[in-house]
Design a protein around this motif. Structure first.
Motif, PDB file in Angstrom:
ATOM      1  N   SER A 125      58.551  89.918  64.407  1.00 47.90           N
ATOM      2  CA  SER A 125      57.654  90.548  63.438  1.00 47.90           C
ATOM      3  C   SER A 125      56.670  91.542  64.053  1.00 47.90           C
ATOM      4  O   SER A 125      55.942  92.220  63.327  1.00 47.90           O
ATOM      5  CB  SER A 125      56.867  89.462  62.688  1.00 47.90           C
ATOM      6  OG  SER A 125      56.095  88.687  63.588  1.00 47.90           O
ATOM      7  N   ALA A 126      56.637  91.636  65.387  1.00 46.04           N
ATOM      8  CA  ALA A 126      55.677  92.532  66.040  1.00 46.04           C
ATOM      9  C   ALA A 126      55.995  93.998  65.745  1.00 46.04           C
ATOM     10  O   ALA A 126      57.162  94.395  65.699  1.00 46.04           O
ATOM     11  CB  ALA A 126      55.687  92.285  67.544  1.00 46.04           C
ATOM     12  N   LYS A 127      54.953  94.776  65.549  1.00 41.97           N
ATOM     13  CA  LYS A 127      55.147  96.221  65.373  1.00 41.97           C
ATOM     14  C   LYS A 127      55.677  96.831  66.666  1.00 41.97           C
ATOM     15  O   LYS A 127      56.582  97.660  66.664  1.00 41.97           O
ATOM     16  CB  LYS A 127      53.815  96.880  64.993  1.00 41.97           C
ATOM     17  CG  LYS A 127      53.284  96.487  63.616  1.00 41.97           C
ATOM     18  CD  LYS A 127      51.956  97.179  63.352  1.00 41.97           C
ATOM     19  CE  LYS A 127      51.401  96.788  61.991  1.00 41.97           C
ATOM     20  NZ  LYS A 127      50.067  97.393  61.744  1.00 41.97           N
ATOM     21  N   ARG A 128      55.061  96.417  67.777  1.00 48.20           N
ATOM     22  CA  ARG A 128      55.527  96.876  69.088  1.00 48.20           C
ATOM     23  C   ARG A 128      55.342  95.747  70.094  1.00 48.20           C
ATOM     24  O   ARG A 128      54.374  94.992  70.023  1.00 48.20           O
ATOM     25  CB  ARG A 128      54.771  98.116  69.553  1.00 48.20           C
ATOM     26  CG  ARG A 128      55.488  98.805  70.724  1.00 48.20           C
ATOM     27  CD  ARG A 128      54.858 100.122  71.090  1.00 48.20           C
ATOM     28  NE  ARG A 128      55.818 100.938  71.817  1.00 48.20           N
ATOM     29  CZ  ARG A 128      55.481 101.804  72.786  1.00 48.20           C
ATOM     30  NH1 ARG A 128      54.226 101.972  73.122  1.00 48.20           N
ATOM     31  NH2 ARG A 128      56.415 102.510  73.402  1.00 48.20           N
ATOM     32  N   ILE A 129      56.271  95.646  71.033  1.00 43.38           N
ATOM     33  CA  ILE A 129      56.260  94.579  72.025  1.00 43.38           C
ATOM     34  C   ILE A 129      56.013  95.194  73.409  1.00 43.38           C
ATOM     35  O   ILE A 129      56.709  96.129  73.819  1.00 43.38           O
ATOM     36  CB  ILE A 129      57.589  93.814  72.035  1.00 43.38           C
ATOM     37  CG1 ILE A 129      57.877  93.246  70.637  1.00 43.38           C
ATOM     38  CG2 ILE A 129      57.582  92.705  73.073  1.00 43.38           C
ATOM     39  CD1 ILE A 129      59.324  92.913  70.401  1.00 43.38           C
ATOM     40  N   TYR A 130      55.032  94.659  74.108  1.00 43.08           N
ATOM     41  CA  TYR A 130      54.715  95.091  75.466  1.00 43.08           C
ATOM     42  C   TYR A 130      55.084  93.956  76.428  1.00 43.08           C
ATOM     43  O   TYR A 130      54.697  92.813  76.208  1.00 43.08           O
ATOM     44  CB  TYR A 130      53.228  95.409  75.605  1.00 43.08           C
ATOM     45  CG  TYR A 130      52.756  96.567  74.760  1.00 43.08           C
ATOM     46  CD1 TYR A 130      52.651  97.849  75.301  1.00 43.08           C
ATOM     47  CD2 TYR A 130      52.408  96.392  73.425  1.00 43.08           C
ATOM     48  CE1 TYR A 130      52.212  98.921  74.529  1.00 43.08           C
ATOM     49  CE2 TYR A 130      51.970  97.453  72.641  1.00 43.08           C
ATOM     50  CZ  TYR A 130      51.879  98.718  73.203  1.00 43.08           C
ATOM     51  OH  TYR A 130      51.448  99.775  72.435  1.00 43.08           O
ATOM     52  N   ILE A 131      55.822  94.273  77.485  1.00 40.82           N
ATOM     53  CA  ILE A 131      56.269  93.251  78.442  1.00 40.82           C
ATOM     54  C   ILE A 131      55.719  93.570  79.825  1.00 40.82           C
ATOM     55  O   ILE A 131      55.852  94.698  80.319  1.00 40.82           O
ATOM     56  CB  ILE A 131      57.806  93.188  78.509  1.00 40.82           C
ATOM     57  CG1 ILE A 131      58.393  92.931  77.112  1.00 40.82           C
ATOM     58  CG2 ILE A 131      58.251  92.095  79.469  1.00 40.82           C
ATOM     59  CD1 ILE A 131      59.902  92.988  77.071  1.00 40.82           C
TER      60      ILE A 131
END
Length: 276
Positions: A125-131
């Motif tokens: 559901s995240a708008k954007r994912i940062y790893i």
């Protein structure tokens, strides 16, 4: 610190000093040598090395080596690999695979199903994912990045260190998700990402090997990964298994949309091959 500091008052033979100097100055090499290999390298007899070990207060060469591995543990990959190999007289691939099964089993034992489902839902559901990951963990982070991108999720890799970490996470906001790999400890960069979430409003997810980390070092969602004991070589196999489990859970939640996105990629690949 000298590995033999406590024995500085003893009288040494020339052979003793030769062996001691090699172990002190080439510890990583020594950790992977058998008594025969060390004897050949130093051009002394195996009996001479055995006498040196007893002179140092050890029962035999193996006990001396085990003690030095213990002193070396935590000082880098060499000590951890040697600690793992020293469990047996030689490397046994079957036992290694059994150890990986143990890592997976312990990971599953401590896997909180609610946290796992929450992680899958947060990613989907995240708008954007940062790893973000450092060192060897970066390999697992790359795999997660690759898998999520194939599902069509907006995913970015945050640089591993320096001021670039700030630039990499600066635009994260409410509705986004930051995933950090913090197995044995939270790095300074990982802590910055956790702290900045309080201001920026994004959620955080951590893959960790600690069951009882301090509150300030815990993410909103925490998934446990067992990789071996502290002094052992740390494998990423259980982390990879967990990552693929997350991908399958997310794909199931996405249902037909995941299939459509994967088919789109395959069609583009086919078109690319036909044009070559």
């Amino acid at each position: 610190m000298s590995l033999f500091m406590e024995n500085t008052q003893m009288k040494w033979t020339k052979s003793d000093l030769l062996i001691m100097e090699f172990i002190e100055n080439h510890t990583d090499d020594f950790l992977f040598m058998s008594i025969g290999q060390l004897a050949q390298h130093l051009q002394v007899s195996e009996a001479t090395i055995s006498r040196f070990a007893r002179h140092m207060g050890y029962h035999d060469f193996k006990e001396m080596k085990s003690d030095i591995v213990g002193k070396k543990s935590g000082r880098g990959a060499a000590g951890k690999i040697a600690g793992t190999l020293l469990k047996d007289t030689s490397f046994d691939v079957a036992k290694w695979f059994s150890f990986q099964q143990e890592c997976a089993a312990k990971t599953l034992d401590h896997l909180n199903s609610e946290q796992f489902n929450a992680a899958a839902e947060a990613i989907m559901s995240a708008k954007r994912i940062y790893i973000h990951a450092k060192n060897a963990s970066a390999a697992a982070a790359e795999l997660l990045f690759f898998r999520l991108r194939r599902l069509g999720l907006d995913t970015a890799l945050v640089p591993s260190g320096g001021s670039e970490v700030v630039e990499g996470i600066a635009h994260a906001q409410e509705g986004d998700l930051a995933i950090i790999f913090s197995f044995s400890k939270v790095s300074a960069e990982g802590q910055f990402i956790l702290d900045y979430a309080k201001t920026a409003g994004y959620k955080t997810l951590a893959l960790t090997s600690r069951l009882h980390a301090p509150c300030e070092q815990r993410a909103d969602i925490n998934l446990y990964v067992y990789r071996g004991e502290k002094e052992e070589y740390h494998s990423l196999s259980s982390a990879v298994i967990l990552i693929d489990a997350l991908i399958l859970a997310i794909s199931e939640k996405m249902k037909s949309s995941a299939v459509q996105r994967l088919r789109k990629i395959q069609k583009l690949k086919d078109d690319y091959k036909n044009k070559k």
